[in-house]
Design a protein around this motif. Structure first.
Motif, PDB file in Angstrom:
ATOM      1  N   LYS A 228       0.793  -1.072  -0.199  1.00 18.76           N
ATOM      2  CA  LYS A 228      -0.011   0.049   0.040  1.00 18.76           C
ATOM      3  C   LYS A 228       1.015   1.341  -0.002  1.00 18.76           C
ATOM      4  O   LYS A 228       0.363   2.037  -0.806  1.00 18.76           O
ATOM      5  N   GLU A 232       0.974   3.918  -3.092  1.00 16.99           N
ATOM      6  CA  GLU A 232       0.549   5.503  -2.758  1.00 16.99           C
ATOM      7  C   GLU A 232       1.637   6.271  -3.129  1.00 16.99           C
ATOM      8  O   GLU A 232       1.620   7.491  -3.653  1.00 16.99           O
ATOM      9  N   LYS A 287      -0.754  -8.318  -7.208  1.00 15.54           N
ATOM     10  CA  LYS A 287      -1.236  -7.757  -6.084  1.00 15.54           C
ATOM     11  C   LYS A 287      -0.913  -6.074  -5.883  1.00 15.54           C
ATOM     12  O   LYS A 287      -1.566  -5.244  -5.548  1.00 15.54           O
ATOM     13  N   SER A 289      -0.686  -4.341  -8.740  1.00 13.65           N
ATOM     14  CA  SER A 289      -1.467  -3.580  -9.781  1.00 13.65           C
ATOM     15  C   SER A 289      -2.970  -3.260  -8.951  1.00 13.65           C
ATOM     16  O   SER A 289      -3.636  -2.272  -8.987  1.00 13.65           O
ATOM     17  N   ALA A 290      -3.283  -4.083  -8.234  1.00 13.57           N
ATOM     18  CA  ALA A 290      -4.475  -3.842  -7.260  1.00 13.57           C
ATOM     19  C   ALA A 290      -4.460  -2.883  -6.248  1.00 13.57           C
ATOM     20  O   ALA A 290      -5.293  -1.885  -6.171  1.00 13.57           O
ATOM     21  N   ALA A 291      -3.224  -2.551  -5.848  1.00 13.33           N
ATOM     22  CA  ALA A 291      -2.804  -1.527  -4.850  1.00 13.33           C
ATOM     23  C   ALA A 291      -2.738  -0.443  -5.555  1.00 13.33           C
ATOM     24  O   ALA A 291      -3.353   0.757  -5.170  1.00 13.33           O
ATOM     25  N   GLN A 293      -4.249   0.343  -8.296  1.00 15.69           N
ATOM     26  CA  GLN A 293      -5.729   0.894  -8.978  1.00 15.69           C
ATOM     27  C   GLN A 293      -6.502   1.725  -7.818  1.00 15.69           C
ATOM     28  O   GLN A 293      -7.045   2.663  -8.064  1.00 15.69           O
ATOM     29  N   THR A 294      -6.461   1.247  -6.440  1.00 16.96           N
ATOM     30  CA  THR A 294      -6.843   1.898  -5.440  1.00 16.96           C
ATOM     31  C   THR A 294      -6.266   3.315  -5.052  1.00 16.96           C
ATOM     32  O   THR A 294      -7.169   4.183  -4.841  1.00 16.96           O
ATOM     33  N   ALA A 295      -5.014   3.386  -5.475  1.00 10.68           N
ATOM     34  CA  ALA A 295      -4.225   4.619  -5.242  1.00 10.68           C
ATOM     35  C   ALA A 295      -4.324   5.437  -6.301  1.00 10.68           C
ATOM     36  O   ALA A 295      -4.194   6.765  -6.058  1.00 10.68           O
ATOM     37  N   GLY A 296      -5.016   4.989  -7.467  1.00  9.59           N
ATOM     38  CA  GLY A 296      -5.272   5.921  -8.566  1.00  9.59           C
ATOM     39  C   GLY A 296      -3.952   6.043  -9.491  1.00  9.59           C
ATOM     40  O   GLY A 296      -3.708   7.118 -10.036  1.00  9.59           O
ATOM     41  N   THR A 299      -1.865   0.496 -14.077  1.00  7.57           N
ATOM     42  CA  THR A 299      -2.001  -0.607 -13.456  1.00  7.57           C
ATOM     43  C   THR A 299      -0.986  -1.656 -14.326  1.00  7.57           C
ATOM     44  O   THR A 299      -1.070  -2.916 -13.828  1.00  7.57           O
TER      45      THR A 299
END
Length: 399
Positions: A228, A232, A287, A289-291, A293-296, A299
């Protein structure tokens, strides 16, 4: 030790991507301006270019080999596409102009179906957690980075609108800010790293360019506690640059040794393995790329397979210098078997040293003297003939 295996399709495609060096090189440049759609995987259309500089290094290495069979195999390496590092060192101030000037020869023979890979690598206080590849710019020389390094590269790319470029942005930089924040050198470099990368992304956001920001590897930002914060950090800099549309995603395992898909993983038996679920780069890209995507942040990824054919060689995840027993891995290809990973690439030119094993050298890093590091080894970036031949002998697929 283990010899790793990616998918059969990737091996086949990678092997096919490296034609015999006896094949005449036909150069037909594009007749009109190139426009790359970073919303798509450009590596399905373009082949990573075998740049002139690495070709020259390999051809000199071939001339020094006496074994006829090995000589024939070595010659084929010259036809493998790889990234050209536009970097400066702190050993010779005049090095800066000479290294940026590599661009001119490299761009001269790029056919229209190829894409020239360039590594942008000269942040102030570069490699704040290591010594072997420190740059010449001090942590407070951000203005020099912009005007003497990034701006000239931008001008050169703008002067070549008919050539496609894939840029790998500043290896090891942002990952160091995530995991080495306790080091004074990285604390000093934080502002220059973030502002410098943002400036590079914004300035190099050109229509014939696609960019990937370095994101370490599964043994670095892949730890559960780092995923994470790592995502970020990349997103923070990307947004500070104005979210440039030519940024496609990120790069992993650059100059690294991690397997793409080894199960259960090279360090799965380590005492701390429970804290890192990313035991190979396939899991890491999924994993991370998923983080992201959440961070903007975009990916998609590219993964360096240039020297990762053999695993089980390192004592620890973090052992990065001239790993002994390594071999050339899967040749560049867009056949990765993953919707996330655009391509396997050769990011680090195999044969160029990671750092010197000379303990008396100013740039000596203790990682280059560890038991799992090849010795003797010259300064970072200098050619190591014996190491090149070892990579060739241990290559999988073989040449």
């Amino acid at each position: 030790m283990k010899v790793t295996s990616a998918s059969v399709a990737a091996f086949a495609a990678g092997a096919a991507a490296a034609p015999s060096s006896n094949t005449p090189r036909k150069v037909q440049a594009c007749t009109s301006a190139v426009t790359l759609d970073a919303a798509t995987n450009v590596f399905t259309k373009y082949t990573l270019h075998p740049n002139t500089f690495y070709r020259s290094e390999v051809e000199k290495a071939v001339a020094a080999i006496t074994d006829a069979s090995l000589k024939t195999s070595a010659a084929k390496v010259a036809d493998v596409g790889s990234f050209l590092w536009l970097m400066k060192t702190n050993r010779n101030p005049s090095d800066s102009i000479a290294n940026i000037a590599k661009f001119d020869d490299a761009v001269a023979d790029v056919p229209c179906e190829n894409i020239l890979g360039l590594v942008i690598y000269d942040l102030p206080g570069r490699d704040c957690a290591a010594k072997a590849s420190n740059g010449e710019l001090k942590y407070n020389e951000l203005s020099r980075y912009k005007t003497e390094y990034i701006d000239p590269i931008v001008a050169k790319i703008k002067a070549q609108p008919n050539v496609a470029f894939a840029l790998l942005i500043e290896p090891d930089s942002l990952p160091n800010l995530v995991t080495n924040a306790d080091l004074s050198t990285c604390q000093e470099s934080k502002t220059a790293y973030e502002e410098g990368v943002a400036y590079a992304l914004k300035s190099l956001n050109l229509p014939n360019v696609v960019m990937y920001i370095d994101a370490g590897h599964g043994g670095w930002l892949g730890w559960d506690a780092n995923l994470k914060p790592g995502a970020e950090e990349l997103a923070k800099v990307y947004k500070a640059a104005g979210s440039p549309k030519q940024v496609r995603g990120y790069a992993t395992n650059i100059a690294g040794w991690n397997s793409w898909d080894e199960e259960p993983g090279e360090f799965s038996d380590a005492s701390d393995a429970k804290y890192n679920s990313c035991q190979n780069e396939k899991i890491y890209t999924t994993k991370f790329s998923a983080a992201l995507q959440t961070a903007g942040f975009p990916t998609h990824a590219i993964v360096d397979t240039g020297r990762n054919a053999v695993t089980g060689l390192r004592d620890e995840w973090g052992d990065w210098c001239n790993v002994n027993g390594a071999g050339f891995g899967v040749r560049p290809t867009s056949s990765t078997g993953s919707d996330i990973v655009d391509a396997f690439v050769w990011g680090k030119p195999g044969g160029e040293s990671d750092g010197t094993s000379d303990e008396g050298a100013t740039r000596y890093d203790s990682y280059c003297g560890k038991p799992d590091a090849y010795k003797p080894a010259p300064e970072a970036g200098e050619w190591n003939q014996a190491y090149f031949e070892m990579l060739l002998k241990n290559a999988s697929p073989a040449f």
